[in-house]
Design a protein around this motif. Structure first.
Motif, PDB file in Angstrom:
ATOM      1  N   ILE A   1       0.991  -1.026   0.271  1.00 51.48           N
ATOM      2  CA  ILE A   1      -0.151  -0.027  -0.142  1.00 51.48           C
ATOM      3  C   ILE A   1       1.250   1.314  -0.174  1.00 51.48           C
ATOM      4  O   ILE A   1       0.824   2.085  -1.049  1.00 51.48           O
ATOM      5  N   ASP A   2       1.951   1.092   1.389  1.00 56.84           N
ATOM      6  CA  ASP A   2       2.721   2.268   0.894  1.00 56.84           C
ATOM      7  C   ASP A   2       3.702   2.375  -0.684  1.00 56.84           C
ATOM      8  O   ASP A   2       3.851   3.590  -0.982  1.00 56.84           O
ATOM      9  N   VAL A   3       3.962   1.693  -0.941  1.00 59.50           N
ATOM     10  CA  VAL A   3       4.488   1.837  -2.330  1.00 59.50           C
ATOM     11  C   VAL A   3       3.983   2.145  -4.074  1.00 59.50           C
ATOM     12  O   VAL A   3       3.639   2.799  -4.558  1.00 59.50           O
ATOM     13  N   LEU A   4       2.264   1.690  -3.626  1.00 60.63           N
ATOM     14  CA  LEU A   4       1.052   2.091  -4.350  1.00 60.63           C
ATOM     15  C   LEU A   4       0.969   3.693  -4.187  1.00 60.63           C
ATOM     16  O   LEU A   4       0.991   4.440  -5.119  1.00 60.63           O
ATOM     17  N   ALA A   5       0.790   3.667  -2.798  1.00 61.48           N
ATOM     18  CA  ALA A   5       0.561   5.361  -2.564  1.00 61.48           C
ATOM     19  C   ALA A   5       1.749   5.910  -2.810  1.00 61.48           C
ATOM     20  O   ALA A   5       1.499   7.265  -3.383  1.00 61.48           O
ATOM     21  N   ARG A   6       2.689   6.037  -3.140  1.00 66.94           N
ATOM     22  CA  ARG A   6       3.733   6.990  -3.070  1.00 66.94           C
ATOM     23  C   ARG A   6       3.643   7.034  -4.732  1.00 66.94           C
ATOM     24  O   ARG A   6       4.371   8.104  -5.273  1.00 66.94           O
ATOM     25  N   LEU A   7       4.100   5.936  -5.267  1.00 65.86           N
ATOM     26  CA  LEU A   7       3.741   5.987  -6.705  1.00 65.86           C
ATOM     27  C   LEU A   7       2.386   6.788  -7.211  1.00 65.86           C
ATOM     28  O   LEU A   7       2.791   7.556  -7.879  1.00 65.86           O
ATOM     29  N   MET A   8       1.541   6.117  -7.198  1.00 68.16           N
ATOM     30  CA  MET A   8      -0.089   7.329  -7.678  1.00 68.16           C
ATOM     31  C   MET A   8       0.835   8.668  -7.231  1.00 68.16           C
ATOM     32  O   MET A   8       0.738   9.625  -8.388  1.00 68.16           O
TER      33      MET A   8
ATOM     34  N   ILE B   1       2.764  -5.272  -6.622  1.00 70.36           N
ATOM     35  CA  ILE B   1       2.521  -3.751  -6.247  1.00 70.36           C
ATOM     36  C   ILE B   1       4.422  -3.583  -6.622  1.00 70.36           C
ATOM     37  O   ILE B   1       4.634  -2.752  -7.960  1.00 70.36           O
ATOM     38  N   PRO B   2       4.850  -4.527  -5.685  1.00 74.41           N
ATOM     39  CA  PRO B   2       6.206  -3.953  -6.506  1.00 74.41           C
ATOM     40  C   PRO B   2       6.714  -4.127  -7.725  1.00 74.41           C
ATOM     41  O   PRO B   2       7.938  -3.002  -8.221  1.00 74.41           O
TER      42      PRO B   2
ATOM     43  N   ARG C   1       1.942   9.139   2.328  1.00 73.97           N
ATOM     44  CA  ARG C   1       1.025   9.910   4.136  1.00 73.97           C
ATOM     45  C   ARG C   1      -0.151   9.895   3.456  1.00 73.97           C
ATOM     46  O   ARG C   1       0.017   8.508   3.212  1.00 73.97           O
ATOM     47  N   GLU C   2      -1.032   9.694   4.690  1.00 73.83           N
ATOM     48  CA  GLU C   2      -1.749   9.110   5.059  1.00 73.83           C
ATOM     49  C   GLU C   2      -3.200   9.450   3.649  1.00 73.83           C
ATOM     50  O   GLU C   2      -3.996   8.202   3.545  1.00 73.83           O
ATOM     51  N   ARG C   3      -3.283  10.497   2.937  1.00 69.33           N
ATOM     52  CA  ARG C   3      -4.411  10.725   2.038  1.00 69.33           C
ATOM     53  C   ARG C   3      -4.005   9.933   0.893  1.00 69.33           C
ATOM     54  O   ARG C   3      -4.496   9.332   0.769  1.00 69.33           O
ATOM     55  N   ASP C   4      -2.490   9.414   0.870  1.00 67.88           N
ATOM     56  CA  ASP C   4      -2.027   9.123  -0.270  1.00 67.88           C
ATOM     57  C   ASP C   4      -2.568   7.268  -0.160  1.00 67.88           C
ATOM     58  O   ASP C   4      -2.630   6.502  -0.851  1.00 67.88           O
ATOM     59  N   ARG C   5      -2.301   6.890   1.169  1.00 66.03           N
ATOM     60  CA  ARG C   5      -2.191   5.386   1.208  1.00 66.03           C
ATOM     61  C   ARG C   5      -4.075   5.343   1.040  1.00 66.03           C
ATOM     62  O   ARG C   5      -4.138   4.418   0.664  1.00 66.03           O
ATOM     63  N   ARG C   6      -5.499   6.691   1.890  1.00 67.80           N
ATOM     64  CA  ARG C   6      -6.401   6.269   1.831  1.00 67.80           C
ATOM     65  C   ARG C   6      -6.887   5.564   0.154  1.00 67.80           C
ATOM     66  O   ARG C   6      -7.812   4.911  -0.125  1.00 67.80           O
ATOM     67  N   LEU C   7      -5.952   6.474  -1.129  1.00 63.30           N
ATOM     68  CA  LEU C   7      -6.627   6.247  -2.663  1.00 63.30           C
ATOM     69  C   LEU C   7      -5.924   4.824  -2.540  1.00 63.30           C
ATOM     70  O   LEU C   7      -6.862   4.231  -3.156  1.00 63.30           O
ATOM     71  N   ALA C   8      -4.973   4.516  -2.444  1.00 58.00           N
ATOM     72  CA  ALA C   8      -4.295   3.136  -2.544  1.00 58.00           C
ATOM     73  C   ALA C   8      -5.734   2.191  -2.126  1.00 58.00           C
ATOM     74  O   ALA C   8      -5.689   1.054  -2.944  1.00 58.00           O
TER      75      ALA C   8
END
Length: 143
Positions: free
Chosen positions: A11-18, A54-55, A78-85
């Motif tokens: 989720i963190d990787v996806l959030a950061r990539l998005m 995801i990786p 960030r939490e917002r990015d994790r929520r979207l992911a």
């Protein structure tokens, strides 16, 4: 229920990539980019036959995402990015990215085709492209 298997690190990787690929286009732009990323992870067609996590998707080479080569991608999620992911992992889809496997930011208008794939629309600066059902039927499957 998730449409792909993920853990908190995924989720963190996806959030950061998005964020790194589409933050300038707001939450919907990030969700659209996330649709492409999840689609690439869940299908086994075309260039994505060996992309199972995801990786794998984030760091696919060739054919992966340019953002992983930039320092901004490596900042903490960030939490917002994790929520979207989490939303796209749960299967939320948004047009024009709902069945897309590619997006890019052209200098001008969206070409009708990109790498032989048809344009499904544009959101702000990004153009989205999806395969035909003959090339990748599974991208159109419901969850």
């Amino acid at each position: 229920m998730a449409v792909i298997k993920v853990n908190s690190g995924d989720i963190d990787v996806l959030a950061r990539l998005m964020r790194a690929e589409a933050e300038g286009e707001g939450e919907l732009g990030m969700l659209l980019a996330g649709n492409v990323m999840v689609n690439r992870t869940r299908v086994r067609c075309m260039d994505f036959g060996n992309v199972n996590t995801i990786p794998d998707m984030a760091f696919q080479s060739p054919g992966g995402f340019e953002a992983v080569q930039k320092s901004y991608f490596y900042q903490k999620a960030r939490e917002r990015d994790r929520r979207l992911a989490r939303r796209v992992v749960k299967g939320e889809r948004f047009n024009p990215g709902e069945f897309a496997l590619w997006f890019f930011r052209p200098d001008g208008p969206c070409p009708d085709q990109w790498w032989g794939q048809w344009n499904t629309g544009r959101y702000k600066a990004h153009c989205f492209y999806q395969p035909t059902a003959a090339e990748c039927e599974e991208v159109f499957n419901t969850f």
